[in-house]
Design a protein around this motif. Structure first.
Motif, short mmCIF file in Angstrom:
data_model
loop_
_atom_site.label_atom_id
_atom_site.label_comp_id
_atom_site.label_asym_id
_atom_site.label_seq_id
_atom_site.Cartn_x
_atom_site.Cartn_y
_atom_site.Cartn_z
N ASN A 192 5.53 4.89 3.16
CA ASN A 192 4.27 4.87 2.43
C ASN A 192 4.20 3.65 1.51
N GLU A 193 5.31 3.33 0.85
CA GLU A 193 5.33 2.19 -0.06
C GLU A 193 5.14 0.88 0.70
N MET A 194 5.66 0.80 1.93
CA MET A 194 5.42 -0.39 2.76
C MET A 194 3.91 -0.59 2.98
N VAL A 195 3.22 0.51 3.29
CA VAL A 195 1.78 0.43 3.54
C VAL A 195 1.04 0.13 2.24
N CYS A 196 1.50 0.74 1.14
CA CYS A 196 0.90 0.45 -0.17
C CYS A 196 0.97 -1.04 -0.48
N GLU A 197 2.14 -1.63 -0.28
CA GLU A 197 2.32 -3.03 -0.64
C GLU A 197 1.50 -3.94 0.28
N PHE A 198 1.37 -3.55 1.54
CA PHE A 198 0.50 -4.30 2.45
C PHE A 198 -0.94 -4.29 1.90
N ALA A 199 -1.41 -3.11 1.48
CA ALA A 199 -2.78 -2.99 0.96
C ALA A 199 -2.93 -3.77 -0.35
N ARG A 200 -1.91 -3.72 -1.20
CA ARG A 200 -1.97 -4.47 -2.46
C ARG A 200 -2.05 -5.98 -2.20
N ASN A 201 -1.29 -6.42 -1.23
CA ASN A 201 -1.33 -7.85 -0.90
C ASN A 201 -2.70 -8.27 -0.37
N LYS A 202 -3.38 -7.36 0.29
CA LYS A 202 -4.75 -7.64 0.73
C LYS A 202 -5.66 -7.84 -0.49
N ILE A 203 -5.48 -6.97 -1.48
CA ILE A 203 -6.29 -7.09 -2.70
C ILE A 203 -6.00 -8.42 -3.38
N ARG A 204 -4.71 -8.78 -3.48
CA ARG A 204 -4.32 -10.04 -4.13
C ARG A 204 -4.88 -11.25 -3.38
N SER A 205 -5.00 -11.12 -2.07
CA SER A 205 -5.50 -12.25 -1.27
C SER A 205 -7.01 -12.40 -1.38
N ILE A 206 -7.71 -11.32 -1.74
CA ILE A 206 -9.17 -11.34 -1.81
C ILE A 206 -9.66 -11.69 -3.20
N VAL A 207 -9.06 -11.07 -4.24
CA VAL A 207 -9.53 -11.24 -5.61
C VAL A 207 -8.90 -12.49 -6.22
N LYS A 208 -9.75 -13.42 -6.66
CA LYS A 208 -9.25 -14.74 -7.07
C LYS A 208 -8.52 -14.73 -8.41
N ASP A 209 -8.94 -13.89 -9.33
CA ASP A 209 -8.29 -13.82 -10.64
C ASP A 209 -7.05 -12.94 -10.52
N PRO A 210 -5.85 -13.51 -10.70
CA PRO A 210 -4.61 -12.73 -10.50
C PRO A 210 -4.51 -11.51 -11.41
N GLU A 211 -4.99 -11.63 -12.65
CA GLU A 211 -4.91 -10.49 -13.58
C GLU A 211 -5.82 -9.36 -13.12
N VAL A 212 -7.04 -9.70 -12.71
CA VAL A 212 -7.97 -8.69 -12.19
C VAL A 212 -7.40 -8.06 -10.92
N ALA A 213 -6.84 -8.88 -10.05
CA ALA A 213 -6.25 -8.37 -8.80
C ALA A 213 -5.18 -7.32 -9.08
N GLU A 214 -4.30 -7.61 -10.06
CA GLU A 214 -3.22 -6.65 -10.36
C GLU A 214 -3.78 -5.35 -10.94
N LEU A 215 -4.84 -5.47 -11.76
CA LEU A 215 -5.46 -4.26 -12.29
C LEU A 215 -6.06 -3.40 -11.18
N LEU A 216 -6.47 -4.04 -10.10
CA LEU A 216 -7.08 -3.33 -8.96
C LEU A 216 -6.05 -2.78 -7.97
N CYS A 217 -4.78 -3.07 -8.20
CA CYS A 217 -3.71 -2.62 -7.29
C CYS A 217 -3.19 -1.26 -7.71
N PRO A 218 -3.37 -0.22 -6.90
CA PRO A 218 -2.85 1.11 -7.26
C PRO A 218 -1.32 1.12 -7.19
#
Length: 533
Positions: free
Chosen positions: A293-319
């Protein structure tokens, strides 16, 4: 109340959503009345008119199966239907099968009392009706009782406040407005990208970030539709044999059987698959193995990081606080991309909670936000909320809210001990939102109707369930949930979204085939767990 105001019927159905409408059709040979709080049919798809409201199951599946002509004549414009098309479909069904003449609109049920001497339910409505009936079927829905935020000062706010589940039919104009949006669940993820295009400023108040996949929505391909219509009977049969009563591709192998490169490739394909839930079905053990599950979580988080340009905002959006799939996976269209707009601000209310409404907006522990419109997408008092908001009294003057004070108890999610002749569709401890709601609702209605027909054939007047049966079902519900990662997420599945509410796991996560098999086995085994007289 005088006797001339009393109306005697066989069955009262509560709710004219998809399950209630089908119950009305299936039991049409009885004297049956449906009581509906809204002014129209469609349930969820009548109330939820917010911008971007859309189903996350393919339309060809998320539809009725009981009538072949209906299946053949209806065409969906898109793979994943928008609210207006779903409401249009509900109205078409109501007209085609002459259901309206038995539906009392704008007439919510206020209270119900079971008379033990008569074995009859007395049902009282907001319009002052008093109906007496043998059976009640509560098709009240899992997500129908809106959860209003508890902060003080609501009446002080000079602007407009809307709850997404009670959206004005005429819509809302956001142009030139400063909008505050509270809640980043499924509703917020669908609505906010559209609002952001119109509003001058959009402030997103986020407590818990959500996992969100691209929707994959597109116009429905004619060839694809033709193939479904040619094979509906077989496809519907196959759906009942799948975990979620839906033909989403099921994985057959563990993530541990793959190399890191293979896993990444499979997850990338799932992300682009245009099938809403494929990410949590990429491997057979996503919902049972924390490491996978954590492998899939991190894949999804990396997608968020790749889409959201502001790194701080991206991390806040990562569950990070719950497993992917532990809450219902959200499906969006441009949600993460929205945070790259200059007029969108993410506010972390986990770090600095909202304290109150003010005359000019919202105050958190950290700041004051001046707003013209506040939208609350704060979810629902799910699963039990709609039933508990009706004053229901069973045997020995016992109220349902008292019986459920420490969490809902049911047998097979269908009946509650001490409340005879009262059936629930998608009740607590059914698969509910873990299974495709129309298909599983049709099945539950058929199962319930068969019980009622059998009661009539045998000349019986009362059916109840034992507390022992409730306890054994609770053990089954807990046993299957303990085998999954659902228990690790605070969500409406386990009532953790409502402060102070005691619930435990309220959704059956053992899969629809096991659920339906256990329901059928109880009847076949001489109504095991039931009492009839």
């Amino acid at each position: 109340m005088s006797s001339e105001n009393v109306e005697n019927v066989d069955i009262v159905i509560i709710g004219a959503g998809f399950s209630g409408m089908y119950a009305l059709h299936r039991l049409r040979n009885h004297n049956v009345v449906c009581l509906e709080a809204g002014e129209g049919v469609g349930g969820t798809w009548y109330w939820n008119r917010y911008p971007g409201a859309r189903v996350d199951i393919e339309s060809v599946e998320y539809s009725y199966s009981f009538d072949e002509e209906l299946q053949q004549e209806w065409s969906w414009p898109e793979y994943f239907s928008a609210q207006p098309d779903l409401e249009r479909y509900a109205n078409h069904v109501a007209d085609r099968f002459n259901l309206r003449e038995r539906i009392r609109f704008s007439n919510p049920v206020k209270s119900m009392r079971f008379n033990q001497d008569e074995n009859l339910w007395h049902v009282y409505t907001a319009q002052g009706n008093h109906l007496v009936c043998r059976y009640v079927i509560a098709a009240t829905g899992s997500l129908t009782a809106p959860n209003m935020p508890p902060w003080p000062g609501r009446e002080a706010f000079k602007g407009d406040i809307y709850h997404t589940a009670r959206w004005p039919a005429e819509g809302v104009d956001f142009s030139g407005k400063r909008v505050g949006f509270i809640g980043t669940g499924s509703t917020g993820i669908q609505a906010m990208p559209i609002i952001a295009e119109q509003a001058e400023e959009l402030y997103v108040f986020q407590r818990t970030p959500a996992f969100c996949m691209p929707s994959g929505n597109r116009p429905l391909d004619e060839e694809y539709e033709r193939d479904w219509k040619d094979n509906y009977q077989e496809r519907r049969r196959q759906m009942l044999d799948t975990y979620g009563a839906s033909l989403i591709k099921q994985p057959e192998f563990s993530a541990h059987e793959c190399t890191a490169e293979q896993r990444e490739d499979i997850l990338e394909q799932a992300w682009k698959s245009q099938s809403a839930f494929q990410l949590i079905l990429a491997f057979s053990d996503v919902m049972t193995d924390p490491e996978v599950n954590e492998m899939v979580c991190e894949f999804a988080r990396n997608k968020i990081r790749s889409i959201v340009k502001d790194p701080e905002v991206a991390e806040l959006l990562c569950p990070t606080s719950y497993p992917i799939g532990g809450k219902r996976l959200c499906i969006g269209n441009g949600y993460f991309e929205m945070y790259n707009r200059g007029n969108v601000t993410l506010v972390d209310v986990k770090k600095a909670p909202i304290i109150e409404f003010t005359e000019t907006g919202l105050r958190t522990e950290a700041a004051q936000y001046d707003l013209d419109i506040i939208i609350t997408a704060t979810g629902f008092d799910a699963v039990t909320g709609a039933m508990e908001r009706i004053d229901i009294e069973g045997c020995n003057n016992r109220k349902l809210v008292e019986k459920w004070a420490d969490g809902p108890t049911t047998y097979l999610g269908a009946m509650v001990s001490g409340f005879p002749n009262l059936f629930m569709i998608h009740g607590p401890s059914t698969p509910a939102a873990q299974a495709q709601m129309i298909t599983s609702g049709e099945w539950q209605v058929n199962w319930t109707a068969d019980i009622i027909d059998n009661m009539e054939q045998e000349g019986l007047s009362r059916i109840d369930v034992t507390e022992e049966a409730e306890q054994s079902w609770a053990q089954e519900v807990n046993m299957v949930s303990e085998q999954t990662l659902h228990k690790l997420a605070d969500s409406w599945y386990n009532a953790k979204n409502i402060e102070g509410k005691k619930g435990g796991m309220m959704i059956y996560v053992g899969g629809f085939p096991r659920f339906s098999e256990l329901c059928e086995a109880a009847i076949a085994d001489g109504y095991k767990g039931f009492t009839r007289e």
